[in-house]
Design an enzyme around this catalytic site. Sequence first.
Site, PDB file in Angstrom:
ATOM      1  N   ASP A  20       9.129  91.198  41.500  1.00  0.00           N
ATOM      2  CA  ASP A  20       9.313  90.661  40.018  1.00  0.00           C
ATOM      3  C   ASP A  20       9.407  91.825  39.222  1.00  0.00           C
ATOM      4  OD1 ASP A  20       5.597  90.621  39.432  1.00  0.00           O
ATOM      5  OD2 ASP A  20       6.752  92.018  40.682  1.00  0.00           O
ATOM      6  N   LEU A  43       6.345  91.955  35.860  1.00  0.00           N
ATOM      7  CA  LEU A  43       6.072  90.678  35.314  1.00  0.00           C
ATOM      8  C   LEU A  43       4.474  90.661  35.500  1.00  0.00           C
ATOM      9  CD1 LEU A  43       8.730  88.033  36.383  1.00  0.00           C
ATOM     10  CD2 LEU A  43       8.550  89.380  34.278  1.00  0.00           C
TER      11      LEU A  43
END
Length: 584
Positions: free
Chosen positions: A507, A465
């Site tokens: 992430d 991300l």
Amino acid sequence: MPPSPATSAPPLPRRRTLHGQFVQRLLWPLVLAFVLATGTTATVNYHSEKAQHTALREQTLRIFARTLIKPLWDCDGATARGIVDTLAQQPLVQAVRLHDSCGDNVIASESALDTILPAQDPAHTNQLAMPLHHRDEQGRDHQVGHLSVQFTPFSMAQAAMQNLGQQLAVFAAMLVVVLLGAALVFRHLIGRPLARFRQAIHDQRTVRSHAGPADAGERLRNDELSDVVQAYDALLEELDSRFARQSTLAHCARSLLATAAGQQSPLPEVLAQVLRTTGADRIYLAENLQTTATTWQAQARVVAGAPWPDAAQALVPARWRSCFEERSGVLGTVQDLPEPERQQLIAAGVRSVAALPVWGQGQWFGYLCVQDLQQQRRWSDSERVFLHTVADMIGAFLESRQHTRTLGRAIVQLRDSERALQHRARHDPLTGLGNRVVLEEALGHALAHAQAGEDLHGYVLLLDLDGFKPVNDTHGHAAGDALLQTVAQRLQACLRSTDTVTRLGGDEFVIVAQGKGPQFQLDQLLAKVTAAVEAPVDYLGQALQVGASIGAARFPEAGRSSAELLVRADQAMYAAKQAKRLAR
């Protein structure tokens, strides 16, 4: 008595810190860079100085040539001799030779006869010559002489030595600053987080006091990264042990629950399974016969491993009885016990003991005893819980004829605990996605199908991300957790039921997708995944949005093992992230 040299442990290797290794390996490239830079600078200085030196030679020759024309025209030999001597004393001049056409003689410096050529040689770069001409009032040129000058040679060593000292001082200062700064930054960014991570792993490990194979592993440690790897391996071993204990509990529960009235008792098999799981040497179940108020006879109902000597006549200390009546156990090494108990157990060859009461709902049946004859073991919390649970299960089994419903509820709780443990062991607690265990299984199955010649191929997508850290920093970790949960749900929704999406950590997510034929296209898959990630997420009325850097590795072409595919996908992901940064 000190150990003999033959049996003493080998000395530990000198510990190597990661930042020390980093600085050591960085030193030689810096030295090589300095050598190249010094050589390049010396070459440039040489050509520059050589050009200046050549220009100064020519200028000196022209100036003195103009000065000599008038005396030679006037046949003034004394003045010409003075000018020649002055020229010979210049810093760059070695020798001077002047041919005077008026007197048809040669005026030369003292060293001219040995060093200067009788005529200019074009190949001799240190010698310059010039004919001397006088122009009269009618514009006619008259050669009045010929001047030859031998200059001092110019070498590359001279050009290099002019600035070498300054360069060495500057490089030494830069080298110290760079190495010290690199060591401090490396230690701050990597060394300290690794130390905290290693300590966190050690806090979860089972603590044992005996010396064994772990000591050999300790000797292999020579830097922080090795410490973390070994601690992580030890943690995995502990998790495997916990899973084995949970599986044993489930097996024992099924055995006890499936036994009907009149069937052979499952307790021998149950205790044998518990003994294998704990790795101890002896286990037995004793029945409470209560012969007197202070002592009671311990009749061995089941013995596994090395048998208990004279089990029928063994008396349990009154202190143990008090502990059992309070539903607490006696666990530890024999050195932790009072003197009378210690002597009794040492005589039986016991080094560690775990004695736990066996209770039903309201009735005390006896105690479960596990003994280690080989090592002094300090039972971990998870082992204590495991043995307590086994004792409770046995107590429930012994009371099952009177309290069937109670036993049923305990079994249900154990099954739920087993399912919950299995789920926690295979899934990420925040997003509910599969973890690395699920990823390895999915990749293994997909690779097996693709390599079996079934005309299947697929992709491993590693997704990171972009902009997730600013969300955490600005809105808090709760917002970051909500964002991760939403992204996980969207990824599951946009993929097929045959695809697998897992959370690798932080992430990072990994997707395993496979298909057959040309209709299974990577571009379509990337478009769906990107759209799912980049769509805004509403959090308490605020729109949170992140991007995605995705690396893809196609199998089986890009690799035939999960580790190789993940490395290729990770490289592709970082390349995509770097391309985004360069495009900004």
